[in-house]
Design an enzyme around this catalytic site. Structure first.
Site, PDB file in Angstrom:
ATOM      1  N   LYS A   1      50.739  34.173  48.129  1.00  0.00           N
ATOM      2  CA  LYS A   1      49.407  34.550  48.623  1.00  0.00           C
ATOM      3  C   LYS A   1      48.871  33.437  49.513  1.00  0.00           C
ATOM      4  CE  LYS A   1      44.874  36.098  46.870  1.00  0.00           C
ATOM      5  NZ  LYS A   1      44.073  36.392  45.661  1.00  0.00           N
TER       6      LYS A   1
ATOM      7  N   SER B   1      41.917  39.927  40.716  1.00  0.00           N
ATOM      8  CA  SER B   1      42.679  39.989  41.972  1.00  0.00           C
ATOM      9  C   SER B   1      44.193  40.022  41.856  1.00  0.00           C
ATOM     10  CB  SER B   1      42.278  38.835  42.880  1.00  0.00           C
ATOM     11  OG  SER B   1      41.090  39.180  43.545  1.00  0.00           O
TER      12      SER B   1
ATOM     13  N   SER C   1      41.937  40.926  45.384  1.00  0.00           N
ATOM     14  CA  SER C   1      42.190  40.388  46.691  1.00  0.00           C
ATOM     15  C   SER C   1      43.667  40.096  46.997  1.00  0.00           C
ATOM     16  CB  SER C   1      41.394  39.095  46.863  1.00  0.00           C
ATOM     17  OG  SER C   1      41.843  38.105  45.955  1.00  0.00           O
TER      18      SER C   1
END
Ligand code: GLN
Length: 479
Positions: A73, A172, A148
């Protein structure tokens, strides 16, 4: 392929890491124009790392992750590779160091194929808040992948890499895992080092794996979980071998099913799927019983005081002076700072900074921030009480299936509601997993399994047993 399947082929020399990496890179070329999960592709690095991994494998000193392609990420620092947080503010930021988790994966001989898209600074539930691109759900390209960590989840569902890392402040990892039908674990607060993770809300953030099954999740945890003296909230506890608990035997395990999580507005298909999943666990020998967590209804409000407060403090460092975006055409220092923040941050990030600054300001601190911290303690105590009698708590990961791109972007409160089931877990610092538990038509449904602090093994054990007797996690989207 899963990590354990790929590892077996690598060990048996049926495939090389270079071949495996090329296959992922080809798949990325093929699906990325539609899925858009990756913000930086690191093709050259990946092939270099794969060659190195092949040598390690040939020498017979490999680990289960050696030579396996992964995505990180884009809020985890990677030395020499852009780390943007999907924000204009960090679009040109190239960290001079690796996050601890990246260091740990490097020690295992990881192949990094790229950095994955996210909501800007991890604020959001759909990845639509990315300032760089919109990621599409591989199960239905007109829908969001969740957020997210939507880039990480979508990429794993679409087979662009074999596993990914995500971060979870209020859901997330789990919510996108649920939306994309992959397995995602948020470890106990303090279990995995946050050193080198760009901070959103420091008392809630935690890094964890997004994988294709529970065994892979355990393998990645073995690599990344550890005490780290560079993270003052890291807990000095030895890391167990997380594969040891994958026995399939859950006889007598006690499951609490909190009635407050089957909220109004929950989609009927989600409720039906989770109830069926709980029945499955009972068939396997677990005992389920209804429990009550009455303070759950305050969790959303508490989260949206605490997370923005911490964010407003953490994001104060982006002033255009030290690093990141800098608006140079300004009259003086203050003007430069204002313009840097005006143009560098997107609307959701600004909203959070304003909410947080307000909640922390003199005169409001006691009424909002302090009160939220007190309710936080009550929420944690309620969980503690339930865990005196139960091993795990099972809930849906999200009250709905993935929604349409654009559907909630203009209504922040609706967007915030998609995390009602996951936020309380961060507030209490607990570990929780989301695993695939069914579909409503072709749209994924996730089941969340929560346990007490540092009981990741209990979660993995039960999730593993479930995956041994179901095959939701084996379905792949036709992208
Ligand atoms: N959706 C929640 C938020 O917007 C949680 C995000 C996260 O876990 N990073 O804050």
């Amino acid at each position: 392929m899963t990590i354990h399947e790929a590892h077996k082929l690598l060990e048996e020399k049926q495939v090389s890491s270079v071949e495996l990496t090329r296959a992922c890179l080809e798949r990325i070329q093929q699906v990325e124009p539609e899925v858009r999960a990756i913000v930086t592709l690191t093709e050259e690095l990946a092939l270099e790392q794969a060659q190195k991994a092949d040598k390690t494998l040939a020498a017979g000193s490999s680990s289960p992750l050696t030579g396996i392609p992964a995505l990180i990420k884009d809020n985890m620092c990677t030395r020499g590779i852009p780390t943007t947080c999907s924000s204009k503010m960090l679009q040109n930021f190239i960290p001079p160091y690796d996050a601890t988790v990246v260091e740990k994966l490097n020690d295992c001989g990881v192949v990094i194929v790229g950095k994955s898209n996210m909501d800007e600074f991890a604020m959001g539930s759909s990845t639509e808040n990315s300032a760089l691109q919109t990621t599409h759900n591989p199960w239905d390209l007109s829908r969001v992948p969740g957020g997210s960590s939507g880039g990480s989840a979508a990429a794993i569902a679409a087979d662009e890499a074999i596993y990914a890392l995500g971060s979870d402040t209020g859901g997330s990892i789990r919510q996108p895992a649920g939306f994309c039908s992959v397995t995602g674990l948020k470890p106990t607060y303090g279990r995995v080092s946050r050193y080198g993770l760009v901070a959103f809300a420091s008392s809630l953030d935690q890094i964890g794996p997004l994988t294709k099954d529970v065994t892979d999740c355990a393998l990645v945890m073995n690599a990344i979980a550890s005490y780290d003296s560079r993270d003052s909230t890291s807990v000095p506890q030895p890391t167990p071998d997380y594969t040891q608990c994958l026995t399939g035997n859950i006889k007598g395990l006690r499951i609490g099913v909190p009635k407050e999580y089957f909220v109004e507005g929950m989609q009927a298909e989600v409720q039906t799927a989770i109830q069926a999943a709980i029945s499955k666990l009972e068939e396997l020998g677990a005992k389920a019983e209804e429990v009550s967590l009455p303070s759950t209804r305050y969790a959303l409000a508490v989260y949206y005081i605490i997370a923005p407060s911490e964010a407003s403090a953490n994001l104060a460092r982006y002033d255009g002076v030290k690093y990141g975006f800098s608006a140079r055409e300004a009259e003086n220092m203050w003007d430069a700072m204002e313009k840097t923040r005006q143009y560098g941050f997107g609307p959701e990030v600004k909203r959070r900074i304003m909410l947080g600054t307000y909640a922390l300001s003199a005169g409001y601190y006691d009424a909002y921030y302090l009160k939220a911290q007190r309710v936080r303690t009550l929420i944690r105590q309620e969980f503690d009480r339930v865990f005196e009698k139960f091993d795990v708590i099972v809930t849906p990961t999200s009250p709905t299936v993935p929604f349409k791109i654009g559907e909630k972007i203009d209504d922040p409160v609706q967007m915030y509601l998609s995390d009602v089931c996951t936020l309380p877990i961060n507030i209490a610092g607990l570990p929780a997993i989301s695993i695939p538990a069914g579909f409503a038509k072709e749209l994924p449904i996730g089941m969340q399994i929560i346990s007490k602090p540092f009981a990741e093994e209990t979660i993995l054990k039960i999730a593993y047993a479930y995956q041994q007797s179901t095959d939701w996690h084996k379905r792949r989207p036709e992208v």
